[in-house]
Design a protein around this motif. Structure first.
Motif, short mmCIF file in Angstrom:
data_model
loop_
_atom_site.label_atom_id
_atom_site.label_comp_id
_atom_site.label_asym_id
_atom_site.label_seq_id
_atom_site.Cartn_x
_atom_site.Cartn_y
_atom_site.Cartn_z
N LEU A 171 0.85 -1.18 0.00
CA LEU A 171 0.00 0.00 0.00
C LEU A 171 0.89 1.24 0.00
N ALA A 172 0.88 1.99 -1.12
CA ALA A 172 1.71 3.20 -1.18
C ALA A 172 0.97 4.40 -0.59
N LEU A 173 -0.36 4.36 -0.67
CA LEU A 173 -1.15 5.49 -0.16
C LEU A 173 -2.59 5.03 0.03
N GLY A 174 -3.26 5.59 1.04
CA GLY A 174 -4.71 5.39 1.21
C GLY A 174 -5.06 4.04 1.80
N GLY A 175 -6.10 3.43 1.21
CA GLY A 175 -6.51 2.11 1.68
C GLY A 175 -7.59 2.17 2.75
N THR A 176 -8.05 3.38 3.08
CA THR A 176 -9.09 3.46 4.10
C THR A 176 -10.31 4.15 3.52
N ARG A 177 -11.43 4.03 4.23
CA ARG A 177 -12.65 4.74 3.79
C ARG A 177 -13.50 5.05 4.99
N THR A 178 -14.36 6.06 4.80
CA THR A 178 -15.39 6.35 5.79
C THR A 178 -16.70 6.29 5.04
N GLY A 179 -17.45 5.25 5.26
CA GLY A 179 -18.69 5.05 4.50
C GLY A 179 -18.39 4.99 3.02
N ARG A 180 -19.02 5.89 2.26
CA ARG A 180 -18.83 5.91 0.80
C ARG A 180 -17.56 6.65 0.39
N LEU A 181 -16.94 7.33 1.32
CA LEU A 181 -15.78 8.16 0.97
C LEU A 181 -14.50 7.32 1.04
N VAL A 182 -14.00 6.93 -0.13
CA VAL A 182 -12.79 6.10 -0.21
C VAL A 182 -11.61 7.03 -0.43
N ARG A 183 -10.62 6.98 0.46
CA ARG A 183 -9.46 7.87 0.28
C ARG A 183 -8.66 7.40 -0.94
N PRO A 184 -8.08 8.35 -1.67
CA PRO A 184 -7.34 7.96 -2.88
C PRO A 184 -6.23 6.98 -2.53
N THR A 185 -6.22 5.89 -3.28
CA THR A 185 -5.40 4.74 -2.91
C THR A 185 -4.49 4.32 -4.06
N VAL A 186 -3.21 4.13 -3.73
CA VAL A 186 -2.26 3.61 -4.72
C VAL A 186 -1.70 2.30 -4.16
N VAL A 187 -1.80 1.23 -4.93
CA VAL A 187 -1.30 -0.07 -4.47
C VAL A 187 -0.20 -0.52 -5.42
N ASP A 188 1.00 -0.67 -4.88
CA ASP A 188 2.16 -1.04 -5.69
C ASP A 188 2.38 -2.57 -5.60
N HIS A 189 3.22 -3.08 -6.51
CA HIS A 189 3.58 -4.50 -6.52
C HIS A 189 2.36 -5.41 -6.59
N VAL A 190 1.34 -4.96 -7.34
CA VAL A 190 0.19 -5.83 -7.59
C VAL A 190 0.62 -6.86 -8.63
N THR A 191 0.16 -8.07 -8.48
CA THR A 191 0.58 -9.13 -9.41
C THR A 191 -0.64 -9.74 -10.10
N GLU A 192 -0.34 -10.52 -11.13
CA GLU A 192 -1.39 -11.08 -11.98
C GLU A 192 -2.40 -11.94 -11.26
N ASP A 193 -1.96 -12.55 -10.15
CA ASP A 193 -2.87 -13.45 -9.46
C ASP A 193 -3.85 -12.71 -8.54
N MET A 194 -3.75 -11.40 -8.48
CA MET A 194 -4.64 -10.64 -7.59
C MET A 194 -5.84 -10.10 -8.36
N GLU A 195 -7.00 -10.13 -7.71
CA GLU A 195 -8.23 -9.65 -8.35
C GLU A 195 -8.13 -8.18 -8.75
N LEU A 196 -7.40 -7.41 -7.93
CA LEU A 196 -7.27 -5.97 -8.18
C LEU A 196 -6.64 -5.68 -9.56
N ALA A 197 -5.89 -6.65 -10.07
CA ALA A 197 -5.27 -6.47 -11.39
C ALA A 197 -6.30 -6.52 -12.51
N TRP A 198 -7.49 -7.09 -12.23
CA TRP A 198 -8.45 -7.36 -13.32
C TRP A 198 -9.82 -6.74 -13.13
N VAL A 199 -10.22 -6.56 -11.87
CA VAL A 199 -11.58 -6.07 -11.61
C VAL A 199 -11.61 -4.55 -11.69
N GLU A 200 -12.72 -4.04 -12.22
CA GLU A 200 -12.88 -2.59 -12.34
C GLU A 200 -13.55 -2.08 -11.06
#
Ligand SMILES: NC(=O)C1=CN([C@@H]2O[C@H](COP(=O)(O)OP(=O)(O)OC[C@H]3O[C@@H](n4cnc5c(N)ncnc54)[C@H](OP(=O)(O)O)[C@@H]3O)[C@@H](O)[C@H]2O)C=CC1
Ligand SMILES: O=C(O)[C@H](O)COP(=O)(O)O
Length: 498
Positions: free
Chosen positions: A358-387
């Motif tokens: 996690l380079a930045l963010g990763g938290t939320r308050t209700g609907r408010l998701v803080r801007p999030t940057v996730v590094d070192h994501v790999t092909e086997d992770m859902e985050l690489a493919w899901v919108e």
């Protein structure tokens, strides 16, 4: 209020059906609850099947007279509609902002952009020219037939836009449809229906007959199937999720479809790129309207050797984004879909649990998701493919341009891609290999300017939009073949004239 003093928005107690105002005599209302503060911004009518039948019948009948009006007259009405829309940008923008939590300035800009769209379409529609040809251009044929091809409307266009551009993505369907002589039945997103209704009242003020532009409100899950299967539909122009789009396509039967669906647009960054420029574009592309755009940059594919530097630059810029209330013009605002906020959080947690950083963010308050940057994501992770449709940006590190292309194409989606490099040859080679509708070289993924062709491959869509392509899609070619007598002017057998 309109000049005649009528309220522009329909309310739960008053709505138009078949062009005429009706008083509600039952409780079929749908509140529009603001994602900004939970207040009720307004309410709309849930149309019944009988009312939908009435809408299509009156639209179909009115369309013939509309198509018979001179094209310049229809174009003039669209210009007048555009003027009124631009004048009301503040008023409509305020409602839009509360309905979908779009930052105040962006909400207003959306309305102004829609006025521009109308004007451009009105002008382009005037320049649709047909073509003609003699029969002897085909082998073995004499010059005894002349085909004159021109474009005619399809009938009634069913327009279904999504919540993220309730005015602009409605106008991008309405403008080409009306300009070319079609009638329109607009089913606005439930979240965004109030601003769409206000926009249509301006069209009526401008002189567009209410029967040729009709609005049917109600939840897509309740009335969608009835609408898309309706025998009165001549074409469906839909923008929204790939799931709903695919379902609609199965149900619609033999009507032409224009589908603009989801995306997982990659930004590919090569090792010779200007990393400052790339980071600026990526952040704007990923986080504008909190990532709730089909064309948002939804993953970064960066060459390993420059990845640390790029991620640092992206993170630094992202950390400066303002988070909060759209009325204060915050850049990151509450998401419209509460489930999307929870879904985005889960995707990030799962990725981090699997080894991403996690380079930045990763938290939320209700609907408010803080801007999030996730590094070192790999092909086997859902985050690489899901919108996620949220302000969440995964970064995948790659060893080569070829690997970036492979990962780019592994997605089920194929909307757009961006390539950042100073090597124009490499950019062109990569672009040629990417199975997407549009490749942006050294720029963020985006639909506009709106007259550019807009296409999605695979699960991202069907058909081409943009001003001219939409005009073409909403008409069909009709040919008139004049069979020549075969005699010359003096009555003798014709030579190869004319
Ligand atoms: N490629 C693109 O241009 C865009 C893609 N999207 C994608 O859409 C998703 C989010 O947008 P969202 O608005 O929630 O998308 P949806 O597909 O849920 O809804 C889009 C529109 O379809 C209506 N609808 C819902 N169900 C049906 C149905 N069964 N039949 C007919 N119409 C129906 C909705 O009405 P109601 O609001 O009443 O449910 C809305 O007007 C994201 O996944 C995103 O990728 C979004 C915007 C643009
Ligand atoms: O549906 C969408 O999200 C839009 O078509 C994207 O448009 P934009 O690139 O202008 O934000």
């Amino acid at each position: 209020m309109t000049k005649t003093g009528e309220t522009r928005t329909a309310t739960a107690s008053r709505y138009r059906v078949a062009g005429r105002w009706q008083e509600v005599d039952d409780a079929r209302t749908l509140p529009v609850v603001s994602p900004v503060d939970g207040s009720v911004t307004g309410s709309v009518r849930e149309f019944t099947h009988a009312e939908i039948d009435e809408v299509f019948a009156s639209a179909g009948a009115a369309q013939r007279a509309w198509a018979a009006r001179p094209l310049t007259e229809r174009a003039d009405l669209l210009h007048r509609f555009a003027d009124r829309l631009a004048e009301s940008a503040g008023e409509i923008g305020d409602v839009l902002m509360m309905e979908i939590a779009k930052p105040a300035k962006d909400a207003r800009d959306e309305v102004v952009r829609s006025a521009d769209y109308l004007r451009h379409t009105a002008e382009d529609a005037k320049r649709i020219i047909g073509e003609s040809q003699f029969s002897d251009s085909f082998p073995g044929q004499a010059r005894n037939k002349l085909a004159v091809a021109h474009r005619v409307p399809l009938g009634t266009v069913l327009a279904i836009p999504p919540f993220n551009y309730p005015v602009n993505l409605a106008v991008s369907k309405i403008a080409p449809a009306l300009a070319t002589g079609n009638a329109v039945v607009l089913k606005p997103p439930s979240q965004g229906a109030l601003s769409a209704l206000m926009m249509c009242e301006l069209a009526y003020d401008a002189g567009v007959p209410p029967e040729v532009l009709q609005v049917v409100t109600g939840r897509g899950s309740r009335i969608g199937d009835y609408l898309v299967r309706h025998s009165g539909v001549g074409l469906i122009s839909f923008t929204g999720s790939s799931e709903t789009g695919a379902d609609l396509a199965r149900k619609a039967g033999m009507v032409p479809l224009l589908l603009e669906l989801g995306g997982k647009d990659p930004a590919i960054v090569l090792d010779d790129a200007d990393l400052d420029d790339a980071a600026a574009d990526i952040v704007a592309g990923a986080f504008s309207y909190s990532g709730q755009r089909c064309t948002a940059v939804k993953r970064v594919l960066v060459i390993d050797s420059v990845a640390d530097e790029l991620v640092a630059k992206i993170t630094e810029r992202t950390a400066k984004l303002t988070v909060g209330d759209p009325r204060d013009n915050a850049q990151i605002t509450p998401l419209v879909d509460a489930d999307a906020a929870a879904g985005a959080e889960r995707l990030v947690h799962d990725a981090v649990a699997g080894g991403a950083v996690l380079a930045l963010g990763g938290t939320r308050t209700g609907r408010l998701v803080r801007p999030t940057v996730v590094d070192h994501v790999t092909e086997d992770m859902e985050l690489a493919w899901v919108e996620p449709f949220a302000p969440v940006l995964p970064v995948l590190r790659v060893g080569s341009a070829a690997e970036a292309v492979r990962l780019g194409n592994r997605s089920e989606y194929g909307l757009q891609a961006a390539v950042f490099t100073r090597d124009i040859d490499a950019a062109i080679q990569i672009a040629a290999r990417l199975d997407v509708g549009t490749v942006q070289v050294n720029g963020r993924t985006a639909r506009g300017p709106d007259h550019f062709p807009f296409v999605g491959t695979k699960a991202s869509g069907m058909g081409t939009q943009g001003v001219k392509p939409s005009i073409e899609a909403m008409t069909r070619v009709k040919s008139l073949v004049v069979n020549l007598s075969g005699k010359d002017l003096d009555g003798t057998a014709a030579s190869s004239r004319p």
